[in-house]
Design an enzyme around this catalytic site. Structure first.
Site, PDB file in Angstrom:
ATOM      1  N   CYS A   1      -3.906   5.931   7.825  1.00  0.00           N
ATOM      2  CA  CYS A   1      -4.953   5.043   7.298  1.00  0.00           C
ATOM      3  C   CYS A   1      -4.506   3.591   7.377  1.00  0.00           C
ATOM      4  O   CYS A   1      -4.988   2.744   6.628  1.00  0.00           O
ATOM      5  CB  CYS A   1      -5.283   5.414   5.843  1.00  0.00           C
ATOM      6  SG  CYS A   1      -6.062   7.015   5.654  1.00  0.00           S
TER       7      CYS A   1
ATOM      8  N   GLU B   1     -11.148   0.662  18.636  1.00  0.00           N
ATOM      9  CA  GLU B   1     -12.227   0.687  17.645  1.00  0.00           C
ATOM     10  C   GLU B   1     -13.316  -0.305  18.035  1.00  0.00           C
ATOM     11  O   GLU B   1     -12.994  -1.378  18.566  1.00  0.00           O
ATOM     12  CB  GLU B   1     -11.678   0.356  16.253  1.00  0.00           C
ATOM     13  CG  GLU B   1     -10.745   1.412  15.702  1.00  0.00           C
ATOM     14  CD  GLU B   1     -10.334   1.154  14.249  1.00  0.00           C
ATOM     15  OE1 GLU B   1     -10.832   0.185  13.652  1.00  0.00           O
ATOM     16  OE2 GLU B   1      -9.505   1.923  13.721  1.00  0.00           O
TER      17      GLU B   1
ATOM     18  N   ASP C   1      11.715   2.704   5.580  1.00  0.00           N
ATOM     19  CA  ASP C   1      11.305   1.301   5.590  1.00  0.00           C
ATOM     20  C   ASP C   1      12.571   0.462   5.599  1.00  0.00           C
ATOM     21  O   ASP C   1      13.329   0.457   4.626  1.00  0.00           O
ATOM     22  CB  ASP C   1      10.469   0.967   4.350  1.00  0.00           C
ATOM     23  CG  ASP C   1       9.862  -0.429   4.406  1.00  0.00           C
ATOM     24  OD1 ASP C   1      10.503  -1.324   4.985  1.00  0.00           O
ATOM     25  OD2 ASP C   1       8.760  -0.623   3.872  1.00  0.00           O
TER      26      ASP C   1
ATOM     27  N   ASP D   1      -8.035   7.543   9.841  1.00  0.00           N
ATOM     28  CA  ASP D   1      -9.086   6.578   9.502  1.00  0.00           C
ATOM     29  C   ASP D   1      -9.113   5.430  10.501  1.00  0.00           C
ATOM     30  O   ASP D   1     -10.045   4.636  10.505  1.00  0.00           O
ATOM     31  CB  ASP D   1      -8.835   6.039   8.082  1.00  0.00           C
ATOM     32  CG  ASP D   1      -9.944   5.117   7.599  1.00  0.00           C
ATOM     33  OD1 ASP D   1     -11.121   5.494   7.746  1.00  0.00           O
ATOM     34  OD2 ASP D   1      -9.628   4.019   7.090  1.00  0.00           O
TER      35      ASP D   1
ATOM     36  N   ILE E   1       0.829  -1.198   0.000  1.00  0.00           N
ATOM     37  CA  ILE E   1       0.000   0.000   0.000  1.00  0.00           C
ATOM     38  C   ILE E   1       0.867   1.252   0.000  1.00  0.00           C
ATOM     39  O   ILE E   1       0.623   2.196  -0.755  1.00  0.00           O
ATOM     40  CB  ILE E   1      -0.947  -0.010   1.209  1.00  0.00           C
ATOM     41  CG1 ILE E   1      -1.928  -1.176   1.091  1.00  0.00           C
ATOM     42  CG2 ILE E   1      -1.707   1.310   1.323  1.00  0.00           C
ATOM     43  CD1 ILE E   1      -2.786  -1.413   2.321  1.00  0.00           C
TER      44      ILE E   1
ATOM     45  N   HIS F   1     -12.711   4.041   9.761  1.00  0.00           N
ATOM     46  CA  HIS F   1     -12.003   2.896   9.179  1.00  0.00           C
ATOM     47  C   HIS F   1     -12.589   2.535   7.815  1.00  0.00           C
ATOM     48  O   HIS F   1     -13.046   1.417   7.576  1.00  0.00           O
ATOM     49  CB  HIS F   1     -12.054   1.686  10.107  1.00  0.00           C
ATOM     50  CG  HIS F   1     -10.881   0.763   9.928  1.00  0.00           C
ATOM     51  ND1 HIS F   1     -10.274   0.110  10.959  1.00  0.00           N
ATOM     52  CD2 HIS F   1     -10.191   0.384   8.814  1.00  0.00           C
ATOM     53  CE1 HIS F   1      -9.278  -0.629  10.515  1.00  0.00           C
ATOM     54  NE2 HIS F   1      -9.206  -0.479   9.209  1.00  0.00           N
ATOM     55  N   LEU F   2     -12.518   3.506   6.901  1.00  0.00           N
ATOM     56  CA  LEU F   2     -13.096   3.346   5.562  1.00  0.00           C
ATOM     57  C   LEU F   2     -12.069   2.980   4.499  1.00  0.00           C
ATOM     58  O   LEU F   2     -12.401   2.926   3.323  1.00  0.00           O
ATOM     59  CB  LEU F   2     -13.787   4.657   5.132  1.00  0.00           C
ATOM     60  CG  LEU F   2     -14.956   5.147   5.989  1.00  0.00           C
ATOM     61  CD1 LEU F   2     -15.498   6.454   5.441  1.00  0.00           C
ATOM     62  CD2 LEU F   2     -16.053   4.094   6.034  1.00  0.00           C
ATOM     63  N   GLY F   3     -10.816   2.698   4.926  1.00  0.00           N
ATOM     64  CA  GLY F   3      -9.752   2.486   3.948  1.00  0.00           C
ATOM     65  C   GLY F   3     -10.093   1.472   2.871  1.00  0.00           C
ATOM     66  O   GLY F   3      -9.779   1.667   1.699  1.00  0.00           O
ATOM     67  N   ALA F   4     -10.757   0.397   3.252  1.00  0.00           N
ATOM     68  CA  ALA F   4     -11.075  -0.664   2.283  1.00  0.00           C
ATOM     69  C   ALA F   4     -12.538  -0.621   1.849  1.00  0.00           C
ATOM     70  O   ALA F   4     -13.011  -1.547   1.195  1.00  0.00           O
ATOM     71  CB  ALA F   4     -10.761  -2.026   2.882  1.00  0.00           C
TER      72      ALA F   4
END
Length: 529
Positions: free
Chosen positions: A231, A262, A172, A257, A153, A280-283
């Protein structure tokens, strides 16, 4: 016919995939919200397909005596007890790539929303106000985006940000310079990213290493006026420290997000005018939900029907093509482990698996799991390729792998070496062109033995009469010999015999062989065929 329970909402198209593949599927989304109902029926199924509503707890796994695989349509598996599943030998799969684009797009959208104050401006305009001068935003073009986690991602976010004309730096530890060049980003350390980035976006899983990666101290090192986007996962950011930085203006804005708790009904970030929040709308797009549902149905079907393992979180992946080619080698690895496990009575300290020739280029992680399962089954018949590595770790067994180019007469072979406090034992085998695994060496002595379900292993000093004694005693007690293999180090020295027999050799018959005084070791063996 394998049976699969779909206990959460999955598309009808995904459910039809199971049916089309010849799997008996039960589609009942109500079960995921009913713990008692799930416990009462789960024992009937080989597979369980879920989203986020179903909680696969240790209690559920204890009740699921036939369960082989849990498939999560989505990336998050917080609702699955993976350690418990591994101990029970249940594969846990997710679908990490089905919602990658959707989640990356949401991060970009949230970045725009906080940069241009879109939610606040929209609410103001809906209220009949025209506060044009109040909502002064900032451009993203030319700004520096700091990406924490440049995996699947995060990599998509990098590409989209470069397309928007942003400068991108990425932190990273697993990002290679070559991959950074492909993404057109600059690889930096975290402190450098925090000091340079106008916007910081997070795209890492929540682990012990990443928890609070944006801690109070890290937030204090952010570039003044930076904005933070999360997110990925709640718990990556110290929400209380970030709220304080937002209130005093050190951080210009944030877009979240995901939250530490939660469903999030309260958060230090709620109510702040410079914060954009979503549940939590990422997907949460039609395309992503369909993609992950179809993907999990295909993955679970492949595993239950062909043994192919994809996107498993507790077992090495094995493609369908690998499963075809590796099948005999997986059998061999298991047989080698089974031999060593049944022959070893003491606590095992080390296991090494050597791969010579062509097999060294195969999926050795999966072969290792098969070998470990064979070793562990001597003590626990329920162990499989999933649970074996867990049990080995729990017992403190040091497992290592050696690969090498072809060194001997065989094009390829596998050698398993087990070390205890008192001895080291090795057994090697190969797969011939007929696809049948064979033992080719035991204790350094060369043999050529086909593997049968029931076998008898003996050791002796190389003297005349051994074959006669074996034949006479076994035959006299109704044991039929299907195959007989002998090997020795040299004339008059150590020798072994490995016999394939039609049925298990009774302990009383084994004792008769020992009473002759001709055999150092007599051991009945059994192999799963």
């Amino acid at each position: 016919m394998p049976k699969v329970l779909v206990s959460d909402k999955l598309s009808e198209t995904a459910v039809q995939i199971f049916r089309d593949r010849g799997i008996d599927v039960t589609f009942d989304p109500s079960i995921g919200k009913d713990k008692d109902k799930l416990l009462s029926v789960i024992d009937e199924y080989d597979g369980l397909a879920i989203r986020s509503a179903t909680k696969v707890t240790g209690k559920v796994l204890d009740a699921a005596r036939n369960l082989k695989v849990v498939g999560r349509a989505g990336i998050g598996v917080d609702n699955v007890d993976i350690p418990a599943a591994s101990k029970k030998g249940v594969i846990v799969m997710n679908t990490p790539f089905g919602n990658s684009i959707t989640t990356a797009e949401h991060a970009i959208a949230m970045m725009f929303a906080v940069a241009r104050q879109i939610p606040e401006a929209s609410a103001s305009t809906h209220a009949g106000k025209w506060e044009k001068s109040r909502f002064m935003g900032v451009e993203l073009t030319g700004k520096t985006l700091g990406v924490i986690g440049a995996g699947n991602i995060g990599g998509i976010v990098c590409q989209k940000a470069v397309g928007l004309g942003m400068k991108v730096v990425a932190f990273d530890p697993f990002l290679s310079e070559e991959r950074a060049g492909e993404l057109r980003v600059r690889k930096v350390e975290l402190d450098e990213l925090l000091a340079e980035a106008d916007v910081v976006t997070l795209h890492v899983p929540l682990t012990d290493q990443t928890r609070n990666v944006l801690s109070r101290e890290a937030i204090a090192r952010l570039k003044p006026g930076a904005r933070v986007v999360n997110c990925a996962r709640g718990g990556l950011v110290d929400e209380e420290a970030l709220a304080e930085a937002l209130k005093d203006g050190r951080v210009a804005g944030a877009a979240f997000d995901v939250f530490a708790e939660e469903p999030a009904t309260a958060s230090p970030l709620f109510g702040l005018p410079n914060v954009v929040v979503t549940p939590h709308l990422g997907a949460a797009t039609t395309e992503a939900q369909e993609n992950v549902a179809l993907q999990v149905a295909e993955q679970m079907s492949d595993y239950l029907l062909t043994g192919a393992v994809a996107n498993a979180l507790n077992m090495p992946s094995v493609t369908a093509e690998e499963a075809k080619v590796m099948g005999p080698w997986l059998d061999l690895a298991g047989h080698l482990g089974t031999f060593a496990g049944q022959m070893t009575g003491e606590a095992i300290e080390e296991i090494n698996v050597l791969y010579d020739g062509e097999v060294a280029g195969m999926n050795t992680a999966a072969l290792n799991s098969a070998a470990l399962a064979g070793v562990m089954r001597a003590a626990n018949p329920d162990v499989n390729m999933v649970s074996a590595p867990v049990i080995a770790r729990e017992r403190g067994i040091d497992v290592s792998t050696t690969t090498q180019a072809q060194t001997g007469a065989f094009e390829s072979y596998v050698k398993l070496t087990v070390r205890t406090a008192g001895r080291t034992r090795s057994v090697a085998g190969t797969v011939f062109s007929d696809g049948k695994p064979r033992f080719i060496q035991i204790k350094g002595i060369n043999v050529d033995a086909e593997i049968g379900e029931h076998m008898l292993y003996t050791t002796n000093v190389d003297v005349p009469g051994i074959i006669g004694a074996l034949g006479s005693i076994l035959g006299g007690n109704g044991v039929n010999i299907a195959n007989f293999t002998l090997g020795r180090t040299d004339r008059g020295e150590q020798a072994i015999a490995l016999l394939s027999v039609d049925e298990a050799v009774d302990p009383a018959v084994q004792e008769k062989l020992r009473e002759t005084g001709m055999f150092g070791q007599v051991k009945a063996l059994r192999f799963g065929m």
